[in-house]
Design a protein around this motif. Structure first.
Motif, mmCIF file in Angstrom:
data_model
loop_
_atom_site.group_PDB
_atom_site.id
_atom_site.type_symbol
_atom_site.label_atom_id
_atom_site.label_comp_id
_atom_site.label_asym_id
_atom_site.label_seq_id
_atom_site.Cartn_x
_atom_site.Cartn_y
_atom_site.Cartn_z
ATOM 1 N N GLU A 225 37.082 36.203 42.568
ATOM 2 C CA GLU A 225 38.284 37.399 43.271
ATOM 3 C C GLU A 225 38.124 36.990 44.315
ATOM 4 O O GLU A 225 37.559 36.192 45.947
ATOM 5 C CB GLU A 225 37.166 38.496 43.419
ATOM 6 C CG GLU A 225 37.823 39.651 43.601
ATOM 7 C CD GLU A 225 37.378 41.464 43.770
ATOM 8 O OE1 GLU A 225 36.965 42.143 44.498
ATOM 9 O OE2 GLU A 225 36.494 41.545 43.344
ATOM 10 N N PHE A 233 47.106 40.999 48.909
ATOM 11 C CA PHE A 233 46.125 40.097 47.532
ATOM 12 C C PHE A 233 46.533 38.499 47.153
ATOM 13 O O PHE A 233 47.446 38.662 47.421
ATOM 14 C CB PHE A 233 47.039 40.820 46.548
ATOM 15 C CG PHE A 233 46.666 42.056 46.774
ATOM 16 C CD1 PHE A 233 45.178 43.005 45.813
ATOM 17 C CD2 PHE A 233 47.447 43.228 47.105
ATOM 18 C CE1 PHE A 233 44.274 44.750 45.857
ATOM 19 C CE2 PHE A 233 47.255 44.401 46.917
ATOM 20 C CZ PHE A 233 46.272 45.598 46.524
ATOM 21 N N THR A 266 38.303 41.133 36.045
ATOM 22 C CA THR A 266 38.571 40.970 37.688
ATOM 23 C C THR A 266 39.581 41.496 38.271
ATOM 24 O O THR A 266 39.619 41.897 39.619
ATOM 25 C CB THR A 266 38.671 38.834 37.654
ATOM 26 O OG1 THR A 266 37.819 39.084 36.584
ATOM 27 C CG2 THR A 266 38.604 38.352 38.821
ATOM 28 N N THR A 270 39.684 43.591 41.560
ATOM 29 C CA THR A 270 40.143 43.843 42.647
ATOM 30 C C THR A 270 41.408 44.890 44.193
ATOM 31 O O THR A 270 41.706 44.690 44.453
ATOM 32 C CB THR A 270 40.829 42.001 42.217
ATOM 33 O OG1 THR A 270 40.216 40.755 41.773
ATOM 34 C CG2 THR A 270 41.430 41.403 44.486
#
Ligand code: KG4
Ligand code: ZN
Length: 351
Positions: A225, A233, A266, A270
């Motif tokens: 992550e 992100f 994942t 996230t």
């Protein structure tokens, strides 16, 4: 409320928006990528007609959207979807084209040749019926998909996840929003589509990967992550990690379901972690998800689980997650941050 005057013949402005004293019927057209869509929505929330012509089959043979072919397909479909929307409105509530309050169209971001087809059709309808024209930003429209069939009112925190964007947006009012987090590289939908291609899935990869993931173990492989500052992100490292994992199986059978499930776990974790951080920092109790990737089963599940922590969660039904024109009509109604100049031109990227 907008008082829009950009009509050809009559000059009195038309009141549009939640504070209007009149019922508003907005016809909208969406053609930014590979769906040609037309909808009529009453007062921003009630869908009277909804038509989507998808080009998925055409582009599947090339493994992705070919812009020139997409624009030509929009040309083939545009009149058909408009006529069908008018037909549905007549059949459903006896609404005639002259009863439409305003015509709206997506201005961008998107593929320029595609946008031109829908936008020019919307402008032409406005001029023909002497009604106002409203230009809409496609990303704002995705958020407004959440107003359809609900009583959602700002303020709320929004997670916008599509093929081109990954953003956390603080929606302070119908027209006031601030992007407080975004991807520094790939968008989530892009990561889905790239990983899908890596493991040999046909276009469109995202929904197919989602389906296979449901048959696999989410904890079969530990994928990284990304650690990015604040509310931003990054998904390119994850994509590379999947590539390495796939290569490690060279000559052996690929555990496709487990790889899909681990990737999906994942990605969804996230998104959830950052969204929770944004919620905690803002103190908001309402959260919405929007964009094509909001159709993802695991992302929806994780975000809806926030309800057990006292949050109210909104997500459009599947048909209003991926590209559609109902969300464009809703945005034309609610969002005062639209374009009411009939000479507005299309744009490919967020300015
Ligand atoms: O919002 P959208 O229809 O078009 C853009 O404005 O980008 O989003 C399309 C993206 C594609 O990347 C597609 O693979 C992804 O949404 N998508 C999904 C799912 N359904 C669509 N990704 C993961 N899981 C899904 N179920
Ligand atoms: Zn979209």
């Amino acid at each position: 409320m907008k008082n829009i005057k950009n009509k050809l013949f009559s000059q009195e402005p038309v009141e549009i928006g939640p504070n209007s004293n009149y019922e508003n019927y907005i016809m909208a057209i969406e053609s930014s990528c590979d769906e040609t869509a037309c909808s009529i929505v009453k007062n921003g929330r009630e869908v009277i007609a909804n038509v989507v012509a998808s080009q998925i089959k055409t582009h599947a043979q090339f493994g992705g959207v070919i812009p020139e072919i997409a624009a030509r397909e929009h040309l083939d479909s545009i009149n058909i979807v408009i006529e069908e929307a008018f037909r549905q409105a007549k059949e459903n509530i006896g609404l005639n084209p002259e009863d439409i309050t305003a015509f709206a169209g997506t201005v961008g971001p998107g593929l320029v040749g595609c946008l031109l087809v829908g936008l020019n059709a919307a402008k032409t309808l406005a001029l023909t019926y002497d009604k106002p024209f409203i230009g809409v930003n496609h990303l704002n429209a995705h958020l407004c998909g959440n107003y359809i069939d609900t009583d959602l009112k700002p303020p709320f925190m929004a997670l916008l996840v599509s093929g081109g964007h990954t953003q956390i947006i603080d929606v302070k009012s119908y027209s006031e929003q601030e992007i407080i987090g975004e991807t520094v590289d790939d968008a989530v939908g892009e990561a889905y589509d790239k990983v899908a291609r890596l493991i040999g899935l046909p276009y469109p990869g995202g929904p197919r990967l989602d389906k296979l993931a449901q048959e696999g173990s989410p904890f079969a492989y530990k994928l990284p992550e990304a650690r990015v500052d604040g509310l931003n992100f990054s998904f390119s490292g994850l994509k590379t990690a999947v590539l390495r994992l796939v290569k490690s199986f060279e000559g052996k059978e690929l555990p496709v379901n487990d790889i899909c499930a681990s990737f999906q776990e994942t990605v969804s974790s996230t998104l959830l972690h950052k969204l929770k951080k944004a919620l905690e920092e803002s103190g908001y109790k309402q959260v919405v998800i929007a964009g094509g990737v909001a159709a993802n089963s695991e992302i929806r599940k994780k975000i809806f689980n926030l309800q057990s922590e006292g949050y109210t969660v909104f997500a459009p039904p599947m048909k209003y997650c991926t590209d559609n024109a109902a969300m464009v009509a809703s945005c034309a109604y609610f969002n005062t941050n639209t374009f009411d100049d009939i000479n507005v031109e299309v744009f490919s990227r967020v300015k």
